[in-house]
Design an enzyme around this catalytic site. Structure first.
Site, short mmCIF file in Angstrom:
data_model
loop_
_atom_site.label_atom_id
_atom_site.label_comp_id
_atom_site.label_asym_id
_atom_site.label_seq_id
_atom_site.Cartn_x
_atom_site.Cartn_y
_atom_site.Cartn_z
N TYR A 1 0.85 -0.94 0.25
CA TYR A 1 0.10 0.11 0.04
C TYR A 1 0.89 1.06 0.05
CZ TYR A 1 1.09 1.00 4.83
OH TYR A 1 1.69 1.28 5.96
N PRO B 1 7.77 4.30 1.92
CA PRO B 1 8.37 3.36 3.06
C PRO B 1 7.92 4.31 4.52
CG PRO B 1 9.93 3.03 1.46
CD PRO B 1 9.18 4.32 1.11
N HIS B 2 7.54 3.51 5.57
CA HIS B 2 7.52 4.38 6.94
C HIS B 2 6.85 3.44 7.70
CE1 HIS B 2 3.23 4.14 5.15
NE2 HIS B 2 3.02 4.09 6.21
N ALA B 3 7.15 3.49 9.13
CA ALA B 3 6.50 2.89 10.33
C ALA B 3 6.02 3.65 11.17
CB ALA B 3 7.60 2.08 10.69
#
Length: 711
Positions: free
Chosen positions: A613, A623-625
């Site tokens: 997604y 990209p991430h968190a």
């Protein structure tokens, strides 16, 4: 006691009770306890209590005695029972709320404690809309409340009442009684704090310093800390400064944290912070509870990205497009985070206004309904009708703001008390509408309204026999208010034939000036000097407007080029798969200690758990968190891969560009992220960034394209 209660108003009927009462009056089929609980997002026990309250009020108000719930859980209204009469007596208007004696006395006590100088009994009575006799009768109880906290209430003939006690004791009183929004009287005039934007600023400051110092307050302690700072700022602004602390010196760690927080409070709240304030705040922090880790922000970024996809989807069906409306993205994503990502939290019941707006805009509602599966994939359940209604209201409000064509209307703003409310409302109106505000008057001043020759009165409280068309809105101008205001304008145009006028031009802002200057500078200056000069001009112009307008939104929401300096841009990096792409795309952030190793692992786990997604546009991934997974500072790294890799996205693969985001909370990155996704959806930008020869060249192109985005 001789209190002034609005005629016919029921004092204690809250919004959920009103919503259930409305369902009983106009049922859409058989009603059960479970139905009402499900539709209003409350427990069955709560519904039982609400029904009992309706029954009691019905009898108390002379409508009649009634039993609404039978033993099988069926909810019925006996044939012929005049329940609608109870609704006529009820009001869901905040300003008609009737304070209990206990609440009235607590507010009177706070007004005294928070005031500078003397306060008369009549001023207190006027503020609370009661008689002077009522305040006289309350005086002993008010004195007891004040003196229980170590303060003394003094009365001076011909002057009024005043409080004797230390500043620290006064602030402790306000904090203990949770009176952070207390009004105060200074120089004989009532003033009111506008704490809406101030609280937002203070939350951001405290949250950021938590991350910087790697110390996290518990939920309750975080709230107390923000309340402490609200009181501190408001007291200092009215000239009430704290004395030197009498307790032991706090530890260096707490003093350092206090100094850092107070430094930003001073900067953004235009406050002179003394050493006494720093030490007192450090002592306060030493008494708070700190915990390891961060407060729950799970999945917030994922929901923000889904919100961006949702806006793009509905913009293909509705006019005008909402793709460039950052405020809509911010409002809707915040609303969805609060309602979809916090399981077990009761949401407000659907108000009549929300349901009416959704029903009057079927095209918007149908578009929301068609694309709701985006959010249902996140919540793992169908959205309720109430949730769809609320999203529709956000959409309709955004459409009204984009239309923004109400330039022929002369407006009077009418408020019930003080300058604080009127300033807050005027700021909201100026921000989103081109109204010509001709006057600000008191809600009871009918003559001033008549003399203003206006088309519409916008009021924060119901008006008695208003001589002009009027509408009542909240001082903070909610999305529901935007929509109702737009509909009111359409009604006036249609039925009242408002004449055209020469209207004032829109306020000039920093982005408008840069839109004019940028093409000229790029044409007249050499390429190597135009970008640095534009950057310096933009900072200077933005600083001017921030100083003039208190632009905390821009201060706390950096744009893309602020987070992507040349040092955080990597070109032609090599990666053989998407995991390696994320690792190489994080290398510069890891080098500069913006993130820890754990954050890279968390980003990879996010893709493994939820799929691709994060691929948001053709050839682009984000990209991430979550912040608690190892992000230490707000930062970004933009990477152009030498060869594209596949993330498994059915539409936008393969990925040649990725931008790793290191967030510190759920909001501060929003503007930069919004602009980044807008740029990456633009084929011309992707082609331009592909041609960049160096990191500095790429930064210059990002800067130039970001300026061209619609403000």
């Amino acid at each position: 006691m001789n209190e002034k209660i609005p005629e016919g108003a029921i004092p204690h009927m809250n919004k959920r009770v009103l919503a259930i009462l409305d369902e009983l009056i106009t049922p859409k089929g058989p009603l059960t306890l479970a139905d009402l609980a499900s539709r209003n997002h409350v427990s069955e026990r709560s519904v039982r209590n609400y029904l009992a309250e309706i029954e009691a009020l019905s009898q108390c108000e002379g409508v009649g005695k009634v039993n609404l719930l039978n033993r099988t859980g069926q909810v019925t209204v006996p044939d012929g029972f005049p329940l609608a009469e109870l609704r006529k007596k009820a009001t869901d208007d905040y300003y008609h709320y009737h304070l209990s004696a206990k609440e009235r006395r607590a507010i009177a006590a706070s007004l005294l404690v928070n005031s500078t100088g003397y306060v008369t009994l009549q001023q207190i009575a006027d503020y609370l809309y009661v008689s002077r006799v009522t305040i006289i009768n309350d005086l002993d109880a008010i004195r007891s409340i004040i003196e229980a906290d170590g303060l003394l209430l003094h009365s001076q003939p011909n002057k009024g009442l005043t409080i004797e006690g230390s500043e620290s004791d006064k602030r402790q009183f306000l904090l203990a009684h949770k009176l952070i929004n207390a009004s105060f009287i200074t120089g004989g005039h009532l003033e009111q704090h506008d704490n809406t934007s101030l609280e937002h600023i203070l939350c951001k400051i405290v949250n950021e310093q938590e991350h910087v110092h790697n110390r996290t307050l518990s939920e309750a302690a975080f709230t107390r800390t923000v309340h402490y700072l609200l009181i501190c700022v408001n007291r200092c602004h009215c000239g009430a400064y704290i004395e030197a602390p009498t307790d032991e010196n706090p530890s260096p760690n707490y003093l350092e944290l206090s100094q850092e927080i107070m430094k930003y409070v001073s900067q953004y709240c235009h406050l002179t912070v003394t050493r006494n304030e720093q030490q007192a705040f450090a002592s306060f922090l030493a008494r708070q509870r700190f915990s390891r880790g961060t407060r729950s922000e799970k999945d917030s970024l994922r929901l923000q990205l889904l919100t961006r996809q949702f806006i793009e989807a509905i913009s293909s069906e509705l006019t005008p497009s909402l793709n460039s409306d950052f405020e809509f993205f911010d409002n809707l994503s915040s609303h969805l985070i609060s309602t979809l990502s916090q399981a077990g939290t009761e949401s407000e019941s659907a108000l009549h206004t929300v349901e009416d707006i959704a029903s009057r805009h079927p095209k918007a509602f149908q578009s929301v309904q068609r694309h709701a599966p985006l959010f249902e994939s996140f919540s793992h359940r169908p959205l309720t009708r109430i949730e769809l209604d609320y999203i529709t209201v956000h959409v309709c409000a955004a459409l009204e703001r984009v239309r923004n064509d109400y330039m022929a209307f002369r407006i009077v703003v009418a408020c019930h008390a003080g300058l604080g409310t009127s300033k807050l409302l005027m700021a909201k109106l100026h921000e989103h509408f081109n109204f010509h505000i001709v006057d600000v008057v008191a809600a009871h001043d009918r003559k001033a309204m008549e003399d203003a020759s206006a088309d519409l009165v916008i009021a924060t409280t119901p008006l008695d026999r208003c001589p002009l068309p009027s509408i009542v809105v909240s001082p903070i101008l909610t999305d529901e208010d935007y929509v109702r205001l737009g509909e009111k304008i359409d009604e006036l145009r249609l039925h009242h034939h408002v004449p055209p006028r020469n209207t004032p031009e829109r306020d000039i802002n920093a982005e408008a000036i840069m839109q004019i200057i940028s093409p000229i500078a790029e044409e007249m200056l050499p390429e190597e000097t135009s970008a640095p000069m534009l950057q310096r001009m933009h900072r200077a112009i933005r600083r001017h407007f921030l100083e003039a307008n208190g632009g905390e939104q821009a201060v706390f929401l950096p744009e893309l080029h602020h987070l992507l300096p040349a040092a955080h841009i990597l070109l032609d990096a090599e990666a053989h798969n998407w995991r390696e792409a994320i690792e190489v795309g994080s290398a510069l952030l890891l080098r500069d200690r913006n993130i820890e190793d754990t954050y890279i692992r968390a980003m990879i786990q996010t893709v493994e758990q939820f799929g691709p997604y994060i691929v948001m546009a053709p050839n682009f991934a984000l990209p991430h968190a979550t912040p608690g997974a190892g992000s230490k500072r707000l930062a970004m790294q933009f990477t152009r891969l030498k060869e594209p890799v596949s993330f498994g996205h059915p539409k936008f693969d393969p990925v040649s560009f990725l931008c790793v985001l290191s967030p510190i909370d759920t909001n501060t990155h929003l503007k930069a992220m919004f602009n980044l996704i807008s740029l990456m959806k633009n084929a011309a930008f992707r082609k331009d960034i592909l041609a960049a020869a160096t990191a500095q060249d790429a930064y210059t192109r990002i800067l130039q394209h970001e300026y061209l985005l619609e403000p």
